[in-house]
Design an enzyme around this catalytic site. Structure first.
Site, PDB file in Angstrom:
ATOM      1  N   GLY A 245      33.455  34.291  41.863  1.00  0.00           N
ATOM      2  CA  GLY A 245      34.320  35.688  42.063  1.00  0.00           C
ATOM      3  C   GLY A 245      33.477  36.517  41.042  1.00  0.00           C
ATOM      4  O   GLY A 245      32.807  36.053  40.016  1.00  0.00           O
ATOM      5  N   LYS A 246      33.937  37.773  40.917  1.00  0.00           N
ATOM      6  CA  LYS A 246      33.521  38.598  40.071  1.00  0.00           C
ATOM      7  C   LYS A 246      33.784  38.282  38.594  1.00  0.00           C
ATOM      8  O   LYS A 246      33.085  38.575  37.449  1.00  0.00           O
ATOM      9  CB  LYS A 246      33.995  39.888  40.004  1.00  0.00           C
ATOM     10  CG  LYS A 246      33.391  41.034  41.315  1.00  0.00           C
ATOM     11  CD  LYS A 246      33.965  42.195  41.251  1.00  0.00           C
ATOM     12  CE  LYS A 246      33.802  42.787  42.657  1.00  0.00           C
ATOM     13  NZ  LYS A 246      34.444  44.123  42.844  1.00  0.00           N
TER      14      LYS A 246
END
Ligand code: GLU
Length: 479
Positions: A245-246
């Site tokens: 994820g980010k």
């Protein structure tokens, strides 16, 4: 039979590095069989739609060298390729299901649905909508959701990556086909589109695997042949404990481009993340990937994202382009990566700089902080030399005499080419009795103030006689 694959992103923002593999694999499969690759924009979730996201997707694919045979920009016989423009098509297929008794308009309010859900939670039984299916259903018209009428049964199917799969009746339910706003759900729209567009291989993230039995029920109710189903395992965070994820440092593909990652390296890295051809090979051109890729060698478990590997591959690709295609070909990629001060310099000079530094670059943006001294005077004085950690062992008076000897030696050089420079430097070593680590560090620091630089004779050669001597003299004068 012609192989037709597709990439079907939702325009909800930029393409994340974890998602773009869902474009690469369908592309490779289509190209290796002379098939077709379709780009379809799944923009029916109007709440999540982001302006400009489609253009960003197109740019990302173009940069990676992934072209599509049908879709936005190029058109095609199965358009439109934006789901939001395909309402009539979904409604036409929805009517088929209504007519065969496999879909119904559902007047149930969200409050009622919530109450059913609560009832199940209290009784500790799974909530299945089909157990609460309304007795009387109105005629379907916009404003009323349309649901699939499911039948409890078992399914068996083959996933090209995950193998033979099986599901029981408990996973089948009355899923929504068309929402209140008239737009179809992903669940319905992708089935209709894949069928209309002749898609033979549905390749997408493994997160859709659990919904697959519901899709199989819809294929069946519509009398559609199932396409081949290919579930791509997740790309995992570096620790391997969750989906990338980010927050794990996953950037958008275009951010990597702007940071100086080459498209070839990105394609190479992502394609081999969770796939290999059974050999130790690590560097693949796009053409090789097209030739060698096979679905049966996609691994079933998630693959960890490893930025160090990506940077390593990028360095390999920088060298590969330089050695196979030449300095100018690599230079053509570097336009946005030079330091500000390089602006007024000629292409010819920058190509020379690139030619001696390319094999030290991990990303093209390394040029920004590794080449400053080729374009601006680092203005070095004695203090900077004395305090330099590489030169601690040389006394101040020795620095003075070494610099003077160096200046005299270099001033005498006529041709200032790589060989003459190397000879002069070797002579200096003999004459001063110093080790290269000391003498060459002193000269390097006096002309560049860089902790590392390409070989000294090459650096001096590119800087030129005038600049090199001016810098050495200016340090000597400050003594
Ligand atoms: N629009 C879906 C997504 O972006 C596509 C899934 C699919 O490829 O079918 O996740």
């Amino acid at each position: 039979m012609e192989i037709i694959t597709r990439f079907a992103p939702s325009p909800t923002g930029y393409i994340h590095i974890g998602n773009v593999r869902s474009a690469i694999y369908p592309y490779l499969v289509a190209r290796q069989s002379n098939g077709k690759m379709i780009l379809r924009i799944e923009d029916t979730d109007r709440a999540r739609f982001v302006d400009g996201a489609t253009e960003l997707i197109e740019d990302t694919l173009e940069w990676l060298g992934i072209n599509w045979d049908e879709g936005p920009i190029v058109g095609g016989q199965n358009g439109p390729y934006f789901q939001s423009e395909r309402q009539e098509i979904y409604h036409k297929w929805a009517k088929k299901l209504i007519e065969s008794g496999r879909a119904y308009a559902d007047p149930t309010t969200p409050e009622e649905i919530e109450a059913y859900r609560k009832e199940c939670t209290e009784k500790k039984i799974p909530f299945l909508y089909r157990n609460f299916r309304p007795k009387n259903t109105p005629e379907w018209k916009p404003g009323i959701p349309l649901r699939f009428k499911s039948e409890p049964k078992e399914y068996a199917w083959h996933d090209e990556v995950m193998g033979d799969m099986h599901s029981g009746p408990e996973v089948l339910d009355d899923i929504i086909l068309i929402k209140k706003d008239g737009y179809p759900t992903y669940n319905f729209a992708h089935i209709v589109d894949d069928a209309e567009m002749g898609v033979t291989h549905v390749m997408r993230g493994v997160e859709y695997l659990s919904s697959t039995p519901n899709y199989l029920a819809i294929y069946e109710a519509l009398n559609l042949k199932r396409p081949k189903l290919v579930s791509l395992p997740h790309i995992l965070a570096p620790q391997g404990n969750k989906k990338l994820g980010k927050r794990d440092g996953a950037k958008s593909v275009t951010e990597y481009r702007d940071d100086g990652i080459l498209a070839e390296a990105m394609m190479n890295y992502l394609a081999s993340l969770g796939w290999n051809d059974g050999t130790e090979q690590e560097i693949y051109t796009k053409e090789e990937l097209i030739r060698k890729f096979s679905l049966d060698r996609i691994q079933t478990s998630g693959a960890r994202y490893d930025e160090t590997k990506l940077l390593w591959l990028n360095g390999q690709w920088i060298r590969k382009i330089f050695t196979e295609q030449g300095a100018e070909a690599l230079y053509a990629r570097t336009e946005n990566f030079w330091p500000e001060s390089a602006k007024s310099y000629s292409d010819e000079y920058k190509i020379k700089v690139l030619s001696i530094i390319y094999d030290r670059l991990k990303t093209l943006s390394d040029l920004r902080n590794m080449t400053n001294y080729f374009f601006e005077d680092p203005r070095i004085d004695l203090d900077m030399i004395i305090n330099n950690k590489f030169l601690k062992k040389i006394s101040e008076s020795e620095i003075e005499s070494l610099l003077k000897q160096t200046i005299a030696k270099l001033t005498d050089i006529e041709k200032w080419d790589e060989d003459d420079l190397q000879n002069a430097l070797n002579e200096l070593l003999l004459e001063t009795g110093k080790k290269p680590a000391e003498l060459f560090s002193l000269i390097r620091i006096a002309i560049s103030f860089a902790p590392f630089s390409p070989a000294l004779n090459l650096t001096l050669n590119v800087l030129g006689k005038e600049t090199s001597l001016a810098r050495l003299n200016s340090v000597a004068r400050s003594i």
